[in-house]
Write a protein that holds these residues in place. Structure first.
Motif, PDB file in Angstrom:
ATOM      1  N   ALA A  48      58.937 205.773  -2.845  1.00  0.00           N
ATOM      2  CA  ALA A  48      59.080 205.223  -4.295  1.00  0.00           C
ATOM      3  C   ALA A  48      57.411 204.810  -4.544  1.00  0.00           C
ATOM      4  CB  ALA A  48      60.270 204.376  -3.720  1.00  0.00           C
TER       5      ALA A  48
ATOM      6  N   TRP B  35      62.518 211.757  -7.441  1.00  0.00           N
ATOM      7  CA  TRP B  35      61.764 212.644  -8.190  1.00  0.00           C
ATOM      8  C   TRP B  35      62.097 214.033  -9.204  1.00  0.00           C
ATOM      9  CZ3 TRP B  35      57.254 210.134  -9.339  1.00  0.00           C
ATOM     10  CH2 TRP B  35      56.771 208.427  -8.676  1.00  0.00           C
TER      11      TRP B  35
ATOM     12  N   ALA C 134      62.494 207.591  -3.280  1.00  0.00           N
ATOM     13  CA  ALA C 134      63.360 207.190  -4.834  1.00  0.00           C
ATOM     14  C   ALA C 134      63.052 208.959  -5.221  1.00  0.00           C
ATOM     15  CB  ALA C 134      61.637 207.008  -5.709  1.00  0.00           C
TER      16      ALA C 134
ATOM     17  N   GLN D 124      63.674 208.318 -11.373  1.00  0.00           N
ATOM     18  CA  GLN D 124      63.170 207.171 -11.108  1.00  0.00           C
ATOM     19  C   GLN D 124      61.881 207.565 -11.034  1.00  0.00           C
ATOM     20  OE1 GLN D 124      64.884 206.292  -6.737  1.00  0.00           O
ATOM     21  NE2 GLN D 124      65.726 205.010  -7.570  1.00  0.00           N
TER      22      GLN D 124
ATOM     23  N   ALA E  98      69.940 206.489  -7.488  1.00  0.00           N
ATOM     24  CA  ALA E  98      69.259 206.437  -8.395  1.00  0.00           C
ATOM     25  C   ALA E  98      70.435 207.292  -9.441  1.00  0.00           C
ATOM     26  CB  ALA E  98      68.296 208.079  -8.469  1.00  0.00           C
TER      27      ALA E  98
END
Length: 117
Positions: free
Chosen positions: A65, A88, A86, A27, A22
């Motif tokens: 994600a 965050w 992902a 993301q 990332a």
């Protein structure tokens, strides 16, 4: 946690791999309810940076994600492979999780109660 110091318990390097993929930036692309339009459609929050004036440094999370994945029990979310995770920021994570929970509840309400009796 500053820089790229992993959280306690990250013995596999999974969190570091997610953050590296990332580029150290949240993301979220608007699933939190904000458009992030000023930042090219992606949340501008970076790991170790400041989200707003008066708050401490932000620590990004490695979490599913997909918004529905945020509703998984912790033991199932922890077993997901790196490709399904992902980075965050806490604000986007919490807002996306709330939105997904509301959507799931609305779908359950539309289905109606089970006619057991």
């Amino acid at each position: 946690m500053t820089g790229r110091t992993p959280p306690l318990g990250d013995t596999t390097g999974l969190w570091q791999a997610v953050l590296a993929a990332a580029a150290g930036r949240c993301q979220c692309r608007g699933t939190c309810g904000r458009s992030h339009a000023k930042d090219g459609g992606r949340c501008p929050t970076v790991h170790g940076g400041y989200a707003r004036h008066g708050t401490g440094p932000v620590s990004l999370l490695a979490a599913p994600a997909e918004p529905d994945g945020l509703l998984l029990p912790a033991h199932r979310a922890a077993a997901l492979p790196k490709q399904q995770l992902a980075a965050w920021c806490p604000a986007c994570h919490d807002a996306t999780r709330r939105t997904a929970a509301k959507a799931r509840q609305a779908a359950a309400d539309l289905a109606g109660p089970d006619a057991l009796f």
